[in-house]
Write a protein that holds these residues in place. Structure first.
Motif, PDB file in Angstrom:
ATOM      1  N   SER A   1     -16.092 -63.171 -79.294  1.00 34.85           N
ATOM      2  CA  SER A   1     -17.389 -62.867 -78.684  1.00 34.85           C
ATOM      3  C   SER A   1     -17.832 -61.444 -79.016  1.00 34.85           C
ATOM      4  O   SER A   1     -17.007 -60.534 -79.173  1.00 34.85           O
ATOM      5  N   GLU A   2     -19.145 -61.244 -79.097  1.00 38.49           N
ATOM      6  CA  GLU A   2     -19.694 -59.895 -79.242  1.00 38.49           C
ATOM      7  C   GLU A   2     -19.752 -59.171 -77.894  1.00 38.49           C
ATOM      8  O   GLU A   2     -19.985 -57.980 -77.842  1.00 38.49           O
ATOM      9  N   PHE A   3     -19.546 -59.937 -76.820  1.00 35.46           N
ATOM     10  CA  PHE A   3     -19.542 -59.386 -75.462  1.00 35.46           C
ATOM     11  C   PHE A   3     -18.097 -59.297 -74.973  1.00 35.46           C
ATOM     12  O   PHE A   3     -17.445 -60.325 -74.797  1.00 35.46           O
ATOM     13  N   ILE A   4     -17.600 -58.088 -74.754  1.00 35.90           N
ATOM     14  CA  ILE A   4     -16.210 -57.909 -74.327  1.00 35.90           C
ATOM     15  C   ILE A   4     -16.176 -57.048 -73.065  1.00 35.90           C
ATOM     16  O   ILE A   4     -16.701 -55.924 -73.047  1.00 35.90           O
ATOM     17  N   TRP A   5     -15.578 -57.600 -72.014  1.00 39.14           N
ATOM     18  CA  TRP A   5     -15.382 -56.850 -70.771  1.00 39.14           C
ATOM     19  C   TRP A   5     -14.079 -56.062 -70.884  1.00 39.14           C
ATOM     20  O   TRP A   5     -13.024 -56.623 -71.187  1.00 39.14           O
ATOM     21  N   ILE A   6     -14.164 -54.754 -70.644  1.00 30.09           N
ATOM     22  CA  ILE A   6     -13.001 -53.854 -70.750  1.00 30.09           C
ATOM     23  C   ILE A   6     -12.620 -53.442 -69.329  1.00 30.09           C
ATOM     24  O   ILE A   6     -13.418 -52.817 -68.619  1.00 30.09           O
ATOM     25  N   ILE A   7     -11.398 -53.796 -68.930  1.00 31.60           N
ATOM     26  CA  ILE A   7     -11.034 -53.776 -67.503  1.00 31.60           C
ATOM     27  C   ILE A   7      -9.768 -52.948 -67.247  1.00 31.60           C
ATOM     28  O   ILE A   7      -8.739 -53.151 -67.906  1.00 31.60           O
ATOM     29  N   ASP A   8      -9.854 -52.034 -66.298  1.00 25.60           N
ATOM     30  CA  ASP A   8      -8.660 -51.425 -65.699  1.00 25.60           C
ATOM     31  C   ASP A   8      -8.703 -51.782 -64.216  1.00 25.60           C
ATOM     32  O   ASP A   8      -9.524 -51.251 -63.467  1.00 25.60           O
TER      33      ASP A   8
END
Length: 331
Positions: free
Chosen positions: A82-89
């Motif tokens: 995906s071009e949409f990536i959720w980056i999570i801490d």
């Protein structure tokens, strides 16, 4: 927060609040939280994992075609291309959390074709939501954020993070820290980079620098800073810093002054700057009796041959005062 939140930011806020509720419940009895060690001084708890799971579930329920990059589970969830990536801490500041030290947060950012476009940092101990959408400004709750207006580094409060893993370049960092400490009004080490960056966006601190950070530590905070009028990049001032392990953020005037101090410590510094840093490290090591190898790890310096002179032999010990240590003793 602004009244007309972007729909994706709304979902991120919902996910952050769900994670924060889990964290706050666990904080009521932090002694009961199971802790494991990823590597020396790098902890993960069942709370990190539960918070991450609820964030991922919330995001993928709303956007099943999106990708995920999360601290604990990497990219094993979500769409891979995906071009949409959720980056999570899910819990930035785990070491603080397990000690009951109230400085930790949830960090969620959305990267679209490699650029951060939505960001949420949630401080569950104070119930503060920091949020930003690209081009729409940064907010804490309903208040618009602007970076601090100070223009002289000597008046500024700067935050940082200390190296804590084996192999971190502690000696080099201490030199860097010493330079910054001597030039500003104070240095703080709160212990959660995402919240440190939120504090730069609010103006509660004037700048932040740290080495060894991962994208999930800085992704959301980076948008908070830039949308509040600040700058963020690596130690040489380059804006493309996310995967480089160097982070420097401040208002534009202070950013320039910090770059002038820190750029010689950057992995991207010129050969002359690097040589100067190596020389200063060797000089301090000669005094301290340690040196850094090429990887920045400390090793004992070679012992210097002791020269015994006639004069040295004739020196009489200085009598101790009141039974204590002699006044001229070395320790």
């Amino acid at each position: 927060m602004s009244s007309n939140l972007h729909p994706m930011l709304n979902v991120a806020v919902k996910a952050a609040r769900a994670a924060g509720a889990l964290i706050n419940r666990a904080a009521l009895d932090v002694e009961a939280v199971r802790v494991s060690v990823k590597q020396t001084n790098d902890f993960v708890t069942e709370v990190d994992q539960a918070a991450e799971a609820v964030i991922i579930e919330t995001l993928l329920t709303a956007y099943p075609g999106h990708g995920i990059l999360a601290e604990e589970s990497g990219s094993e969830h979500g769409a891979k291309d995906s071009e949409f990536i959720w980056i999570i801490d899910p819990l930035d500041g785990t070491t603080n959390f397990i000690h009951g030290f109230p400085f930790y947060c949830v960090s969620i950012a959305l990267s679209v074709r490699g650029k951060i476009e939505q960001a949420v940092v949630y401080d569950p101990t104070r119930n503060d939501i920091y949020s930003a959408s690209k081009g729409r400004g940064s907010y804490v709750n309903d208040r618009r954020l602007r970076v601090a207006k100070r223009t002289r580094l000597q008046e500024c409060l700067i935050s940082t993070g200390f190296p804590y893993r084996p192999g971190d370049k502690l000696k080099s960092y201490l030199n860097m820290l010493g330079e910054v400490m001597s030039q500003c009004a104070g240095v703080r080490r709160p212990g959660a980079a995402a919240l440190d960056l939120a504090y730069v966006a609010t103006g509660n601190s004037d700048g932040f620098f740290e080495v060894g950070l991962k994208p999930w530590d800085v992704a959301a905070g980076s948008l908070l800073v830039t949308e509040a009028g600040g700058l963020i990049g690596n130690f040489t001032g380059e804006a493309d810093f996310m995967d480089q392990g160097e982070c420097l953020a401040a208002n534009p005037r202070i950013y320039g002054q910090l770059v002038a101090t820190l750029e010689k410590y950057s992995k991207f510094a010129g050969a002359g700057d690097k040589a100067a840093v190596r020389q200063s490290l060797q000089d301090s090591d000669a005094e301290a009796g340690t040196r850094e190898d090429t990887d920045g790890n400390e090793t004992p310096a070679p012992a210097r041959a002791e020269k015994t002179t006639l004069k040295a032999r004739r020196i009489k010990p200085v009598p101790a005062r009141d039974g204590g240590t002699p006044e001229d003793a070395p320790f």
